[in-house]
Every structure is written in C-alpha cells, then in structure tokens.
Design an enzyme around this catalytic site. Structure first.
Site, PDB file in Angstrom:
ATOM      1  CG  MET A  53      -1.971  -1.057   1.227  1.00  0.00           C
ATOM      2  SD  MET A  53      -2.879  -1.102   2.803  1.00  0.00           S
ATOM      3  CE  MET A  53      -1.721  -2.035   3.792  1.00  0.00           C
TER       4      MET A  53
ATOM      5  CG  HIS B 102      -3.047   3.135   4.197  1.00  0.00           C
ATOM      6  ND1 HIS B 102      -2.945   3.575   2.909  1.00  0.00           N
ATOM      7  CD2 HIS B 102      -1.800   2.725   4.557  1.00  0.00           C
ATOM      8  CE1 HIS B 102      -1.689   3.467   2.507  1.00  0.00           C
ATOM      9  NE2 HIS B 102      -0.980   2.946   3.484  1.00  0.00           N
TER      10      HIS B 102
ATOM     11  N   GLY C  61       2.254   4.511   4.466  1.00  0.00           N
ATOM     12  CA  GLY C  61       2.673   3.383   3.637  1.00  0.00           C
ATOM     13  C   GLY C  61       2.956   2.074   4.340  1.00  0.00           C
ATOM     14  CB  SER C  62       1.551  -0.239   5.669  1.00  0.00           C
ATOM     15  OG  SER C  62       0.346   0.338   5.205  1.00  0.00           O
ATOM     16  NE  ARG C  63       4.949  -7.678   2.563  1.00  0.00           N
ATOM     17  CZ  ARG C  63       6.115  -8.258   2.332  1.00  0.00           C
ATOM     18  NH1 ARG C  63       7.153  -7.516   1.985  1.00  0.00           N
ATOM     19  NH2 ARG C  63       6.272  -9.554   2.462  1.00  0.00           N
TER      20      ARG C  63
END
Length: 220
Positions: A101, A107, A189-191
């Site tokens: 992401m 999110h 931002g991430s996953r």
C-alpha cells in the site's frame, strides 16, 4: 466516502498547525511583500492538508462474495505470490500473497473471509521499507488467523513500513467476523500479507492493482 475514525485527531492537529503556519505566512507577506513566496507557501499548506485528509478516506463498498471466496483485505499492488514456510502459527507450507500500500492508497483493512478469529498477536519491531523481504518477520506487525466454516484457516498480517509507524486492529480471539468488514487500519505506507492453504486457487497475479473488498484474491 467517509473519513476513518483513526484519522480524526491527526486531521484536526494538521489543520491547527497549518492554520498557524498560514497566519505566519500572512505576517511574512506584510513584512517582505513577496507575493510569489506567499502564494507558494499557501498552495503548499493546502496540498499537505489534502494529502493528509485523503489518506484517511474510506470508500463505501458493498462486499459481494461466495462462501469460499477470499476477498482482498486492502487497496494496493500485489508484490508477492509464492509458496513459503509460515513460521509463526501454521509451521508448514502456505501460499503467501503480499499487497503493498502506497501513501496514496486507502489504508483501511478488511476481513478476507468470514469465520471465527482463532489467533491475534501484535509484534513490535523495526520499520524497514514495506517491500523488504524481512519486513514480514522483523517489522512492527499484527497477525490474525480466521477459521473459515470449511475448517480451513487464513492468516493475514498487517506490516508497518518505513513511513507507517502505527498499526491498528480490532478483532479479538473468539470473535465471529464477516468477509469484507473492517478489521483495522495502518497509518501511512505499509503492507498486508495473506497466507492461504496450498490448495487455494489464486485469482490475482504479481503486479495487479487490487482493491479491498472489491478484488477476489483466491478461493479456498
């Protein structure tokens, strides 16, 4: 479209800080009469406000799924599809699907399957970039496992990135959850990693742009 509750405090403080800065911008303009600088700073403050507000947006989406569907838990891009050894819960081979992401993606995170929450655990950790191979095991993360009515279990993991510094999740062990309902949020931002049984039929491929709730990830 609505704003996520996790963003209310950040949005309010952002607006307060930007308002103070803009007041200082007016004072600076009165002092030095540099119109181009005044407008440059004004536009910059507006852009920052828009970026922060849009980050916490949550689109209204109605999940449509069959009993054995695994829905995509987040907006983003598929960056990993591979068979791996899952070492935290299953301790056996699983199909891993990872979704990255960016800060521009929605999110909010959504349950990929309906069923009973069997396992929930938070892990403090590092803040490697979300696409780093070790981010799945070394970054700040949460792990949730849901048992589907078929008896099969799906593990999904929120992973903080280099910018994301806080993950939020709501399920507790024993909860009954519904596919497409919200289970958490990652700030910036991430996953998300999803671990499926090896006989799952994957419906996406690496590089696909996916949407939470709307994209069919796999069937189990």
């Amino acid at each position: 479209m609505k704003l996520h509750k996790e963003g209310f405090t950040i949005i309010i403080w952002t607006c307060v800080i930007l308002t103070v800065l803009q007041l200082g911008n007016f004072y600076l303009y009165d002092s030095i009469r540099q119109g181009w600088l005044f407008w440059l700073l004004s536009v910059g403050f507006i852009v920052v406000a828009i970026l922060v507000i849009q980050f916490f947006r949550v689109p209204i989406r109605k999940p449509i799924f069959e009993d054995h569907d695994v829905l995509c838990p987040a907006d983003g891009k598929v960056v990993v599809i591979e068979e791996v050894e899952e070492t935290e819960y299953f301790h056996d081979k699983r199909i891993q699907i990872s979704i990255f992401m960016s800060p521009l993606n929605v999110h909010a995170n959504f349950h990929p399957v309906s069923g009973t929450v069997k396992y929930v655990k938070y892990h403090p950790g590092k803040y490697l970039v979300a696409w780093h191979p070790k981010s799945s095991t070394e970054n700040e993360r949460s792990t949730i496992v849901t048992e589907h009515v078929s008896g099969k279990e799906v593990l999904f993991r929120q992973i903080a990135g280099a910018v994301a510094r806080r993950i939020v999740y709501y399920p507790e062990e024993g909860d009954q959850v519904t596919s497409g309902s919200e289970f958490g949020f990652i700030k910036f931002g991430s996953r998300i990693d999803v671990f499926l049984p090896t006989d799952a039929e994957v419906k996406v491929k690496i590089g696909d742009k996916v949407k939470g709730i709307k994209t069919l990830l796999a069937t189990i």
